[in-house]
Structure formats: structure tokens, C-alpha cells
Design an enzyme around this catalytic site. Structure first.
Site, mmCIF file in Angstrom:
data_model
loop_
_atom_site.group_PDB
_atom_site.id
_atom_site.type_symbol
_atom_site.label_atom_id
_atom_site.label_comp_id
_atom_site.label_asym_id
_atom_site.label_seq_id
_atom_site.Cartn_x
_atom_site.Cartn_y
_atom_site.Cartn_z
ATOM 1 N N GLY A 177 -2.409 4.766 13.685
ATOM 2 C CA GLY A 177 -2.543 3.946 12.488
ATOM 3 C C GLY A 177 -2.205 2.497 12.766
ATOM 4 O O GLY A 177 -2.928 1.577 12.341
ATOM 5 N N GLY A 178 -1.127 2.287 13.488
ATOM 6 C CA GLY A 178 -0.705 0.917 13.788
ATOM 7 C C GLY A 178 -1.726 0.188 14.650
ATOM 8 O O GLY A 178 -2.050 -0.976 14.403
ATOM 9 N N SER A 238 2.208 5.899 12.392
ATOM 10 C CA SER A 238 1.794 6.465 13.675
ATOM 11 C C SER A 238 1.242 5.376 14.597
ATOM 12 O O SER A 238 0.858 4.295 14.171
ATOM 13 C CB SER A 238 0.705 7.515 13.452
ATOM 14 O OG SER A 238 -0.491 6.874 13.036
ATOM 15 N N ARG A 239 1.192 5.726 15.867
ATOM 16 C CA ARG A 239 0.621 4.826 16.859
ATOM 17 C C ARG A 239 -0.864 4.581 16.563
ATOM 18 O O ARG A 239 -1.330 3.436 16.600
ATOM 19 C CB ARG A 239 0.788 5.480 18.238
ATOM 20 C CG ARG A 239 0.399 4.619 19.400
ATOM 21 C CD ARG A 239 0.910 5.316 20.653
ATOM 22 N NE ARG A 239 0.584 4.618 21.869
ATOM 23 C CZ ARG A 239 1.166 4.880 23.049
ATOM 24 N NH1 ARG A 239 2.090 5.825 23.125
ATOM 25 N NH2 ARG A 239 0.840 4.223 24.136
ATOM 26 N N CYS A 299 12.198 7.710 13.303
ATOM 27 C CA CYS A 299 11.609 6.924 14.396
ATOM 28 C C CYS A 299 12.537 6.895 15.596
ATOM 29 O O CYS A 299 12.104 6.671 16.717
ATOM 30 C CB CYS A 299 11.401 5.476 13.970
ATOM 31 S SG CYS A 299 10.787 5.286 12.320
ATOM 32 N N GLU A 349 5.237 10.500 21.888
ATOM 33 C CA GLU A 349 6.061 10.960 20.770
ATOM 34 C C GLU A 349 5.500 12.247 20.158
ATOM 35 O O GLU A 349 4.304 12.362 19.915
ATOM 36 C CB GLU A 349 6.112 9.860 19.702
ATOM 37 C CG GLU A 349 7.051 10.186 18.543
ATOM 38 C CD GLU A 349 7.038 9.084 17.470
ATOM 39 O OE1 GLU A 349 8.119 8.770 16.961
ATOM 40 O OE2 GLU A 349 5.958 8.554 17.153
ATOM 41 N N GLU A 381 5.516 -0.738 13.432
ATOM 42 C CA GLU A 381 6.474 0.111 14.144
ATOM 43 C C GLU A 381 5.795 1.447 14.311
ATOM 44 O O GLU A 381 5.416 2.080 13.329
ATOM 45 C CB GLU A 381 7.753 0.227 13.324
ATOM 46 C CG GLU A 381 8.872 0.861 14.109
ATOM 47 C CD GLU A 381 9.792 1.632 13.204
ATOM 48 O OE1 GLU A 381 10.310 1.059 12.242
ATOM 49 O OE2 GLU A 381 9.942 2.847 13.447
ATOM 50 N N LYS A 412 0.882 -1.165 0.000
ATOM 51 C CA LYS A 412 0.000 0.000 0.000
ATOM 52 C C LYS A 412 0.920 1.216 0.000
ATOM 53 O O LYS A 412 1.608 1.499 0.988
ATOM 54 C CB LYS A 412 -0.872 -0.032 1.263
ATOM 55 C CG LYS A 412 -1.483 1.293 1.696
ATOM 56 C CD LYS A 412 -2.596 1.765 0.785
ATOM 57 C CE LYS A 412 -3.307 2.974 1.394
ATOM 58 N NZ LYS A 412 -2.448 4.182 1.473
#
Lengths: 489, 489
Positions: B209-210, B206-207, B266, B357, B229, B148
Site C-alpha cells: 500500500g505504501g 502495508s508495504r 509495527c 514482515e 510507515e 481517509k
């Protein structure tokens, strides 16, 4: 004999407090500890066997074998801990002259995850319970363990737990290296997997139980790995040449396998596939004859027996399922009466319920009209612990066509055996795609099981004094990848 | 340039159809394919750099380095595929004379999981996107990949995708080995990870998204592994002797590190810890002076810049946070103005938001009054990709006390460097405990990353003709464990 949630927390706090001390033990000390657990279990003597037999209904000969297996796998892990492959050491030395930028010194090792929660299994009161494979592999990895004892064999669990505690004390380790909590319901287990000190979970049991624990674990503020072994019907492919040559003999052998241990193995052959013909008919007739005469052994618990009867009766009452055999009715409580069913490939493909595990001495034969149908039934099956090929040399071409599909469905593929025997060794995989397990990337039997409780850490430019001992230049007997090339010391 | 869900399904079907052919390629063929991808990327020439620079705002020198890294990691995986350690071969020969039961022949190898979904990252349009580390490691493992593309650099992605397609064709592989879908919203990504053909997911972002992807993946009828990640602030511990000896120099070096690449790594140093004293004051003053003069570089996207400013402003407006520096205001869109904050250990411990973050050139210093406070701040921190010790030899005792804690918090521990450089090599770990990643058992950079896309299968009593080539007795150059002992061929 039942813990309350406070005791769970106490055990987890003690495990956390013990973790840094325990993981700092050297390989020899950890191996000696594992061996000592085995010695303490052996020292319990006959009391362990009679207690386990009374609680589980399993015969003493079987339990003596299981005790040998339990002690044997502790010894195997001791040897594997000493050998050190599990440390996964990798060293990429600094390249100070590299342009445009120098490469730093990088060294990697596997470290243990932290305290592990282990759930004892009902069907292996020794080898998969308090000091079973999950406990042995987690301790080998350097993780303290908190066992949730299985309520079906509480006294057996306590005898083994006491043996582990004696080993902990004898080896001068902190008490928290091993904890043991008990309780009949779900509350204790739920508290255990939700405790923030717990870093991973090992479970062997039902699909419902495994999925419930997985959900709790994923909903934690910090999710953790769970290794739940849940459900498998272990397809056996009866290949045409083998059926033609020895259909009846295979039927008799199958009947022995499916009723062994009252069918209470994760690897019980619960699904048979064959292409219709004289050989398959001979198989059916022989298996039916043998299973009709099969004695009904005592099952592990009344609950397991009830679930078994419900599952077998559901198949018997299914309008597209033929009952080929029910075994003898046993005398006494919780007797598992063998069951052998048959259905068509079309029915199997249309109703996923026909592919669900019935834990006990039950199996269903799916009659396929040709190879394409056989393939489609395999493709439709869920993930499995094992897949078996009963084959003759003339079946080799068909076997090689079906193997890529079986590899995607199962953790272990075997030829001309029965899946119930699970060797405790280096090349064993007792695992497989969902729902056989919740994590197909691992095994719960064999030395590779230690990897479940490890994670890699990389150390960049640390002085020798700060480096873990196994990462120092002068570390003896450490297998490693040195700049990408294997080296044995 | 946007796919609809039908195209996602088409790409996944093609990947599934290509899987058995692709995974059957031998090591040499697969290595040549990986190298060919690198050659095709190199052959795009300057157009790749100018397109990526236009889309990402990153300078061409940085992108040239990133291209080298992208090609270099494809080469590294080619070499690692050839070396064969990743196959994890284990052979336990039969013991026909063993009593009471003979041991069967057991052989284990790792097989690829199946088609892998890869999400391109915004901040590495080459090395962590279409042909980045996730794609390279999944292809190395034998998994087809459906990428993607990241919407922030669609043309770059398409240039690289075309290069991969040329390599697929040149190597005579099925087209489905590589698929590429695009789309600005979440719909395409959601369809991709839910497609039943997809067997694993690699994600860098991103957190939020993950975690959203992880939830979708866990809710599938068949859950699959996800390697997301997500979020790390990469604590840097400023040790007392180092601060005393070179506090100001460390402050200047830190300012360079945190603003490199407009802080869009990161592994950016977003958290500093030090014990109060003259050394820490010198550090603060030097860092403040340097950051006040730091130029504001163009950030990757307007959205990333908005999120950065929101994060920095939230810290600036926090009543227990002191703003030590903001950098120069840039001219033009989406300029990331450096930010440097300080707070007390007490405030940090009380408000978890201070440890979240802020993606960009921002960092927060936590002033600790003593070692115990420092330890408690580290213990309270979330999981991290990296942890750094800035130390002098006199700090060694403190460093060894803090190391066991850092190991549990981070995937990589480094001494006297800055965490932003991530070597692509065998001993690298770019991973770490939640929320740094969703799965601490792995790395997304370095050769070990291939393990994410493999699972073990055991073969029992298969004839040589049926065994996979690498498991046969006569297989050349296969590293293995033979009866538990390492052997190189």
C-alpha cells in the site's frame, strides 16, 4: 580526465568504508577538517582563479569573490559543527515511578545518512562545485562525499579535489572521505546515483537533469533522498506606489541585475509583474533603454549559450509576446545577448511555457490590469527560489495581501533588493517548492543545509558506555531539549 | 459510509480554502484547538470504546489505553506548539557596515506545507487513525487534514471525526480544517493523494500500500512528500552473556512480547538473532514451550488474518525453515495462532523472503555460528523501525561493535526491553530506513513528527509590519538562533 563506471564503484566503496570512521570524528576534528579544506584551497593561489576563468569564461574578480565565498562557507560550517545544534539532541529521562508503566530513558540524536553524491554546477565552478555548498554541508554532517565534477571546468575541479585530498591526509582521515569522478555524459552520474552505497544526492543544474536523476533515485531498490535545485524564474513584483515614485530608477536597476554574471544565476529575475500605469511604462522604458545598450558577456559554455538563444528566440517568436529589447551583440563565441520581453496576464495564464526558465540574461514582464490579475498570475506561477517585492510604504497593504501567496511559492521573500545575492548564513533559504527544487523542505545554502544529510535515531535505556558521547549526561556544551525544554549544555 | 471522488475533491478544496486562516492562528489558539479535540474525544465516553472494540476485535482495556494515548499526544503537541521550537526561528540581523557589501536582514521560520492527507491504520483505530499521530502532528504544524478512514473501523472513525468537527466549530475555525472521506477500495485514497491541493501524505500500513501511494505521489505534476510507515521485523539481538545468564527467562519474555495484541504492532519482534550455544538452546526451548501454549487472539480483520496465515504457512513450508512452535488454535473467526520458526544464517542470507514482515504473532530465529555471521545477517537485513539488544554488562564490547551497524538499520535502538512499547515523547523516533518507512529523515511518533509538515521560508529586509509575528524583534517567548547562537526569547 574521464572516469569509467568501475571508478565510480571504487569511489563509492571507499566512501562506504570511510563512513564509520569519519562519522565518529568529534565536532572539533570535523570542524578543523572543514577549515583545513579552506586553507588548502586558499593555498592553491592564483592558479585556481586563472584556471577557473579560462574554463568558465567568468572574470577573475568574480571568481576571487567566489573563492572567498567557498572558503567562507567551509568556515561557517566549521563553526556550526562546533556549536552542535545540528545534532538535534533530545533527552527524556526515565520515569521509573510512572504508572501504569515506567517511562524508559530515551535519547535522540541526528546521525549522517551515509556517502553523498554531489554534482558540481556549471555556473559556480567554486562555490557550488567540488568543494561547494553541497560538499561542505555533507562533510559537516559526517557524510563522505563523491563529487561528479562538472565537465565545463574539469581542471578547476581537479585542483580543488586535490586540495580536499590534501586536507583529508593532513587530518589523518581515511581517503574515502572524499572521492572525485569525472565524465562528460550522463553515464557516470547515473552510475553514481544508482550505486547502493550512496545514501543521498545533491544536484544543481537543469530541470531536465534534476528530474532524470530523481527518477533514477526513486527507482532504486532502496530509494534515497535527492536534493535537486533545478529551475526558477524568481518573480519580481513591482508594486504601484514604488512604480509611481521610482519606476524609471527601478527599470535601470533591474537591467543591471538581470545582466549581472550574464544572467547565469539560479536567482536571476526572469519574471516581472506590475499593474499597468504610468509607473510601469516608465519602468519599461528605462529597462528597455538600459538593456538595449547592455554588453553581451561570455556565457559559461557553448551549450548553455545555445539553450539560452533557443529560449530567447522562442519567446521572441511567440505571437503573444512583445520583444522590448535585445542587448548588444557580442564579439566572440557564446556571447549572451540580453533580452527583455513583455506579455499580457491572459497570455501568461494560458501558456505555461511563458513561465519556464530561460537560463541567461532574459526576463519577461507580465502586464496586469489590476490586483486580482496580479494575484492570479502569482497563483499560476510554479515554485520559485525567490520572490521579490519592490515596494514603497504605501504598498504595505497590498504586500500583506500577497505575502501568504508568495510564501507558498518561494523559499525566500525579499523586499527592495534583487534576488541574485544569496547570503551564506543561518537564516538563508536557497530552496523552494517544485520545480525550484525537488524537495522544498530544505535549503542548499546556509547552515540549515546540513539537515539534508541527517536522520534521527533514538536510543532507549543504553548505558553511558554505549551511548554516543553527545548523549551522555556529562557531555559538555551540547545544546539539547531536556524533557522538552531547551538547554544549552 | 463511502465517499465518491467528488467528495474527495470537495474536502480538498475546503482544506485549501481553510489553510491560510488556519495557519495564521497563533500558538495559543492552535494549542487550545488540539486540546479541545482531546476533550471532545474524551466526551464521547464509553460508546467510543465499545464501537472500536466491536469493529476491531481489540479488548476494551487496550482501547482505553489507546484512547488515553490519543488524547495524550494531542496534549503533547499542544505543549510543543506553545513552546515554539518547531517554528525554527533564525534571525541574522543586517550588517550595514560590512564590506564589500552590506548584509541584509534575514529571518527564517518554518511554515506548514498545506493540506495533508492522512490514512488511518488498521491496528490502532484511535492512536494512529482519524485523530492519531499523523493528524495531530499535521494540525499542530498548521496544516488542514483530510483523513481517509480505515475501512476496518468506519463507525469508530466517524465518531472521532465528529469530535474533531465539534472542536473545529467550538474554536471558530473554518470547517475545511478537517475533512473525512471513506471507502473500502483504493480509489478514494488514490484520488486523495493525487488531488493538487494536497501537499503531503501520512500513511501507516502495508508495504504494498505504501509503495503504491508513493508511486502515485511521485508521478504527480508537482510531487509531494509522503511519509509511509510500511514494514519492519524489528531484529532482537540475543547477546552471548545475556543468553548464558538468562536464556530461558528471555525466551519466556519474548513469547509474551510477540503475542501481545496478537502481534499486530509495527514494532513486533519478528526476527531474533543469536550465536549458537547452550544459552540460545535454553531460549529456544523456553520460547517454544510458551508459544505452544499461547492462546490465539482475534485479529483485526479477516484479510489481515488471511495474510498472516499465508505468511506463516510460507515459512512453515520453506525447506530451510524449522517450525519450533505453533500456538493454540483459537475458536471463532480470524484467530491468530502464534508461530515460531528457526533457520540458519546461510539460509537467511540466501533468501531475502525470510526477512519479510509477517504481520501477526510470528517470529523467526536466525542461528548464527559466530560474531562475524551475526554481523553479516544484520548487514543483510532491510531497514527497520527498531533494533533491540538483549545484553548483560559482559556483552558491552560486542554491543559497541554492533551499534554502528544498527544505527544505519533502525530508527530506534533499545537495550533490555521489547520494541512494542512506543513512548509518545520528544526523544522518540518511530521511523527508520526503507522499507520501514519511505522517508528515514523523520518520525511519526513524538513531537519531532511535526517537522514532517513544515518547510523553511527566509524573509529578507521585510518591515516589522510585514514580518510574521514570531519573526519581529519584539516577539515574546520565541526560541531562536540569533546570529547563530541559541536564545530562548
Amino acid at each position: 580526465m574521464s572516469s569509467d563506471p568501475t571508478e565510480v564503484e571504487t569511489a563509492c566503496l571507499a566512501a562506504e568504508a570511510a563512513f564509520d570512521t569519519y562519522r565518529a570524528t568529534d565536532r572539533e576534528a570535523r570542524a578543523v577538517f572543514l577549515e583545513r579544506i579552506g586553507e588548502e584551497i586558499a593555498a592553491i593561489g592564483a592558479d585556481l582563479i586563472t584556471t577557473a576563468s579560462r574554463e568558465s569564461g567568468l572574470p577573475t574578480a568574480r571568481l576571487e569573490g567566489e573563492r572567498g565565498r567557498t572558503i567562507g562557507q567551509l568556515k561557517m560550517f566549521a563553526g556550526y559543527v562546533r556549536a552542535g545544534y545540528w545534532m538535534g539532541v533530545r533527552i527524556d529521562p526515565a520515569l521509573p515511578e510512572r504508572a501504569p508503566l515506567p517511562r524508559p530513558d530515551l535519547r535522540l540524536r541526528m546521525i549522517p545518512l551515509g556517502p553523498v553524491a554531489v554534482f558540481g554546477a556549471s555556473n559556480f565552478p567554486l562555490a557550488f562545485s567540488t568543494a561547494g555548498g553541497d560538499t561542505a554541508s555533507a562533510l559537516a554532517a559526517g557524510c563522505p562525499v563523491v563529487v561528479k565534477a562538472h565537465p565545463a571546468h574539469p581542471e578547476t575541479g581537479e585542483l580543488v579535489a586535490a586540495a580536499i585530498r590534501r586536507a583529508v591526509a593532513a587530518c589523518g582521515l581515511p581517503e574515502g572521505v572524499f572521492g572525485h569522478v569525472t565524465g562528460p555524459g550522463n553515464e557516470i552520474g547515473a552510475a553514481l546515483v544508482q550505486d547502493p552505497r550512496i545514501a543521498a544526492v545533491g544536484f544543481t543544474g537543469s530541470r531536465g537533469g534534476g528530474l532524470a536523476l530523481a527518477k533514477l533515485v526513486q527507482a532504486r531498490p532502496v530509494p534515497i533522498p535527492i536534493y535537486a535545485e533545478m529551475s526558477s524564474i524568481n518573480p519580481v513584483l513591482l508594486m504601484p506606489a514604488a512604480l509611481a515614485a521610482r519606476g524609471a530608477a527601478l527599470g535601470t536597476a533591474f537591467a543591471q541585475s538581470v545582466t549581472m554574471g550574464v544572467g547565469q544565476f539560479c536567482t536571476n529575475p526572469g519574471l516581472l509583474l506590475g499593474i499597468e500605469g504610468d509607473g510601469l511604462t516608465a519602468f519599461e522604458e528605462a529597462a528597455t533603454a538600459a538593456l538595449t545598450q547592455a554588453a553581451a558577456g561570455k556565457m559559461l559554455t557553448g551549450g548553455i549559450h545555445d539553450a539560452y538563444e533557443n529560449g530567447a528566440n522562442a519567446l521572441a517568436g511567440h505571437n503573444r509576446v512583445e520583444t522590448l529589447a535585445r542587448g548588444l551583440v557580442g564579439e566572440g563565441d557564446a556571447r549572451g545577448q540580453a533580452a527583455f520581453f513583455a506579455t499580457s496576464a491572459e497570455a501568461f495564464l494560458e501558456d505555461p511555457a511563458l513561465g519556464h526558465e530561460v537560463f541567461g540574461p532574459s526576463s519577461i514582464l507580465v502586464r496586469c490590469k489590476d490586483e486580482a490579475t496580479l494575484m492570479s498570475v502569482i497563483a499560476a506561477a510554479e515554485g520559485q527560489l525567490t520572490a521579490t517585492l519592490q515596494m514603497d510604504p504605501e504598498d504595505e497593504a497590498l504586500a500583506s495581501r500577497v505575502l501568504p501567496l508568495l510564501e507558498r511559492k518561494a523559499g525566500r521573500i525579499l523586499v527592495n533588493g534583487w534576488p541574485t545575492g544569496v547570503e551564506v548564513t543561518h537564516a538563508m533559504v536557497h530552496g523552494g517548492p517544485f520545480p525550484a527544487t525537488s524537495d522544498a523542505r530544505t535549503t542548499s545554502v546556509g547552515s540549515l543545509a546540513i539537515d539534508r544529510f541527517l536522520r534521527p535515531v533514538s536510543y532507549q535505556n543504553l548505558s553511558a558506555a554505549l551511548l554516543p558521547p553527545e548523549l551522555r549526561d556529562d557531555a559538555p556544551n551540547v545544546p539539547k531539549l531536556l524533557d522538552g525544554v531547551a538547554s544549552l549544555g
